[in-house]
Design an enzyme around this catalytic site. Structure first.
Site, mmCIF file in Angstrom:
data_model
loop_
_atom_site.group_PDB
_atom_site.id
_atom_site.type_symbol
_atom_site.label_atom_id
_atom_site.label_comp_id
_atom_site.label_asym_id
_atom_site.label_seq_id
_atom_site.Cartn_x
_atom_site.Cartn_y
_atom_site.Cartn_z
ATOM 1 N N LYS A 1 0.831 -1.215 0.000
ATOM 2 C CA LYS A 1 0.000 0.000 0.000
ATOM 3 C C LYS A 1 0.859 1.255 0.000
ATOM 4 C CE LYS A 1 -4.353 -1.220 0.287
ATOM 5 N NZ LYS A 1 -5.452 -1.584 1.136
ATOM 6 N N CYS B 1 -9.348 0.565 -10.964
ATOM 7 C CA CYS B 1 -9.791 1.789 -10.312
ATOM 8 C C CYS B 1 -10.989 1.486 -9.424
ATOM 9 C CB CYS B 1 -10.253 2.804 -11.347
ATOM 10 S SG CYS B 1 -8.992 3.183 -12.524
ATOM 11 N N HIS C 1 -4.575 -12.689 -6.925
ATOM 12 C CA HIS C 1 -4.355 -11.541 -7.819
ATOM 13 C C HIS C 1 -3.649 -11.949 -9.096
ATOM 14 C CE1 HIS C 1 -4.600 -10.225 -3.646
ATOM 15 N NE2 HIS C 1 -5.383 -9.297 -4.145
#
Ligand code: MET
Ligand SMILES: [Zn+2]
Length: 747
Positions: free
Chosen positions: A151, A500, A687
């Site tokens: 992050k 997004c 992912h």
């Protein structure tokens, strides 16, 4: 003289033009030249916008096709050995061209995306690993894993994590930044180049040193100085007047080691520049280009005096998140020949700026603005309030629960979502556009949910989920079903790469108006019982917790955040109790964002922990002791937040960690030694499109069994399945479940 500027500009475009372009390139629908010119157009239109808004500078270097840390890594040749090997031929060509001063950006494109997204099924890497760590990383039968993600400070953006080692061969091999600058200049813009400063860059790098165990990653600043200088000279030659070094790491608690290298780099960079220029035969080798140090997300705190002594030509202060700087020695000792950049607009929220306030700050930049951090009067302050606590402790609850649930050892489950297929997205779009009715849409969603139950029963998974087909986004969905929220059409925020999110806005008091997940969860549970004819099959209720809802929204700023947390927690609590009343006995309240909300400075941690932990507990602890509460977290250094996690008092915690190859949990055993409730460390990475092999899953589970108690371990993927295809999910879960069953028989 006062100039106006921004530190950077959103790169995605208001209609996510960049996402669409990049994904079209990945899908082969757009060629490389089209990708390049499309990206140039997006950049140029941002510059036009900045100019037409009246800004005195535009920024270059803030744009990226995937991630700015990855751009920095590529620029300086930080390519992990597994990719060096894979792209050996391509890289040899690039290096030989660079040696003759030719920089062909297009040659990097596929390498760049490969680092970001991994490579599938690469036979050439089989059995080539050195040492266990590498073996884990090679995914022998599954291609090359991408770089990990981390992050970006306390935001919900994910940066990639470049891998460095004592063998890293830093060299300037990509000049995209210089090219961008030249492009802006050609279009008549006054551009400032933005680069990630070396210390922040190294903060995001991961040291993979098999040779030198004690090596300190920040010491790489000494090596990086050469390549940074080379880049700066090229920018200077291109006519660039200002470079902005982004060093938001300064807003965190930094130790003496980091301080030392921060000081080293910026103290010596001028000298390095002069030496390089002398070597190049430049007569007037004094530095012309100016340096702006940009710290943001917080204040400089105790690094301020050190920073002010370094040869920067200007400093940026974040007066929204770093209010303390205003009160400190800032203006007292500020040298008048240095530029001062004041961040007075909150770039992380959507509220219209209060220009009167900005004026006050500007006029009397010395005045202290008190920090509104009053967390009082909220139930979240009262740790001992029975509403925040379950009546029995974990061990006693566990006894009760194991008698009821009769789960096998190593129970299998998933994190909640199942694939959001193209068909599903089409239905949702049609429904939103009014092309199909609510009934038609619901019919489809319920059909998918039923199929998902059947699918999981066929797979033989122990604890089922309903699949979350009804939600597009785990926060937006709850926002749409509670008061106080509104949504935007184009408020896109980049999450990672081309992904997004569109955070909702919390603008008023929050409350639940109706049950939000009850109907579909109950439907799934009933179907599971009906199809299996087995009352022991359970479907987990699936909710999002208050911290994550807050972190992933634009939050009102007229009341303290703990107030907002309290209101959301009450709403979730009502939902939890409704689910329980209707026969749902396992309820998961996701808090994937709990780590990212942790303030950058430790002195502010306790206030956060109070409202975050107690907000979660207020949401979940109204249930009976027999009801099993799960939570899920992603992207965290779990050791770091262990005390916080323990305070949450959940029955089962599932965590993302396969990108870190379980190291956080297995090697550094703090976590395993100190966490004794149910734990499901993500056993593979959702992912990545790569299917985890049974062998790989087996190795990981075996490693976990060495450090965790066997009756505490759960087996699950590391996050939701929604971004994968149905085929990928099917194959991955099959392998996972097969291994869990095999191991179960052995332990
Ligand atoms: C980002 S965490 C996601 C948790 C959610 N339950 C899901 O499976 O998608
Ligand atoms: Zn997750």
């Amino acid at each position: 003289m006062v100039n106006t500027t921004v530190l950077g500009f959103p790169r995605m475009g208001s209609d996510r033009q960049l996402k669409k372009l990049v994904e079209a390139y990945w899908n082969g629908k757009v060629t490389l030249p089209e990708l390049t010119s499309g990206a140039q157009k997006i950049r140029a239109s941002s510059w036009d916008q900045m100019k037409s808004l009246g800004l005195d500078f535009v920024t270059v270097g803030d744009f990226s096709l995937y991630d700015h840390i990855l751009d920095t890594a590529i620029m300086f040749n930080v390519v992990p050995p597994r990719f060096q090997e894979h792209f050996k031929n391509e890289l040899d060509i690039i290096y030989s061209e660079v040696a003759s001063n030719t920089f062909d950006l297009s040659k990097w494109q596929d390498i760049y995306f490969a680092l970001a997204r991994g490579i599938e099924n690469n036979k050439s890497t089989q059995n080539n690993c050195v040492g266990e760590q590498d073996c884990n990383n090679q995914k022998k039968d599954g291609g090359l894993p991408s770089l990990e993600m981390k992050k970006w400070f306390d935001t919900n953006y994910h940066s990639l994590v470049p891998e460095i080692s004592s063998e890293s061969d830093y060299k300037l091999v990509n000049l995209s930044l210089v090219e961008e600058f030249e492009h802006a200049k050609k279009l008549g813009h006054n551009a400032r180049a933005v680069i990630v400063g070396p210390i922040t860059f190294l903060y995001y790098c991961k040291l993979k040193d098999s040779l030198n165990e004690d090596s300190n990653k920040y010491s790489h600043a000494k090596k990086l100085i050469k390549v940074y200088a080379e880049l700066i000279i090229r920018l200077e030659n291109a006519g660039c007047e200002w470079i902005q070094f982004d060093e938001p790491i300064l807003s965190t608690d930094i130790d003496d080691n980091i301080k030392e290298y921060f000081q080293y780099f910026y103290k010596n960079i001028d000298l390095e520049l002069e030496n390089q220029k002398k070597n190049l035969g430049v007569v007037n080798y004094k530095k012309k280009i100016k340096f702006l140090l940009a710290n943001y997300f917080g204040d400089y705190n105790d690094i301020l005096s050190l920073a002010l002594e370094l040869p920067f030509d200007g400093y940026h202060f974040d007066l929204v998140y770093g209010k303390k700087d205003l009160s400190e020695s800032l203006f007292r000792n500020y040298s008048t020949d240095k530029v001062i950049s004041l961040g007075i607009i909150d770039g992380r929220n959507i509220w219209k700026n209060d220009s009167a306030e900005s004026e006050t700050i500007l006029n009397a930049a010395l005045k202290y603005i008190p920090n509104i951090s009053a967390i009082s009067g909220s139930i979240l302050c009262d740790e001992s309030n029975p509403k925040l606590n379950r009546s029995l402790d974990y061990q006693s609850r566990k006894k009760l629960q194991s008698e009821i649930f009769k789960l096998p050892l190593l129970p299998t489950t998933s994190i909640g979502s199942f694939p959001q297929t193209l068909e599903l997205r089409k239905y949702r779009q049609q429904y939103k556009k009014g092309e199909i009715t609510k009934d038609e849409y619901d019919e489809f969603i319920y059909k998918k949910t039923e199929q998902c139950i059947q699918w999981q029963l066929d797979l033989g998974i122990d604890v089922l989920v309903h699949g979350e087909y009804e939600r597009n986004d785990m926060v937006e969905f709850f926002g749409e079903n509670m008061t106080g929220f509104t949504t935007t059409k184009n408020g896109w925020v980049q999450s990672y790469g081309s992904r997004c999110v569109k955070p909702p806005i919390i603008y008023a008091d929050v409350s639940r108006v109706r049950p939000m997940t009850l109907e579909i969860t109950k439907f799934a549970q009933d179907k599971a019982w009906e199809i299996s004819n087995n009352k022991n099959i359970r479907v987990k209720g699936m909710l999002t917790g208050p911290v994550t809802i807050i972190q992933w929204s634009f939050v009102r700023n007229d009341v303290h955040i703990s107030r907002v947390a309290e209101q959301i927690a009450y709403a979730i609590r009502e939902e939890v109790l409704d689910l329980e009343k209707n026969g749902i006995e396992i309820i998961q309240v996701d808090e994937p964002a709990i780590r990212e909300g942790l303030p950058l400075r430790s002195e502010n941690h306790e206030v956060y922990k109070k409202w975050a932990v107690n907000g979660f507990k207020l949401s979940t602890s109204g249930v009976k002791n027999e009801t099993m509460i799960h939570t899920h977290m992603c992207y965290s250094d779990f050791n770091e937040i262990l005390p916080l996690i323990k305070r949450m008092d959940t029955d089962v915690l599932t965590v993302e960690n396969s990108k870190s190859d379980l190291k956080l949990i297995t090697e550094n055993c703090d976590f395993a030694e100190n966490y004794h409730a149910g734990i499901g460390p993500g056993i593979y990475d959702v992912h990545s499109p790569i299917i985890p092999s049974k062998k790989e899953i087996y190795t990981r589970l075996a490693a976990l069994l060495k450090v965790f108690e066997k009756d505490a371990l759960w087996v699950n993927p590391d996050c939701g399945n929604k971004t994968r295809t149905e085929e990928q999910v099917d194959l991955s879960l099959k392998n996972m479940i097969a291994v869990a069953k095999e191991l179960r028989a052995l332990i």
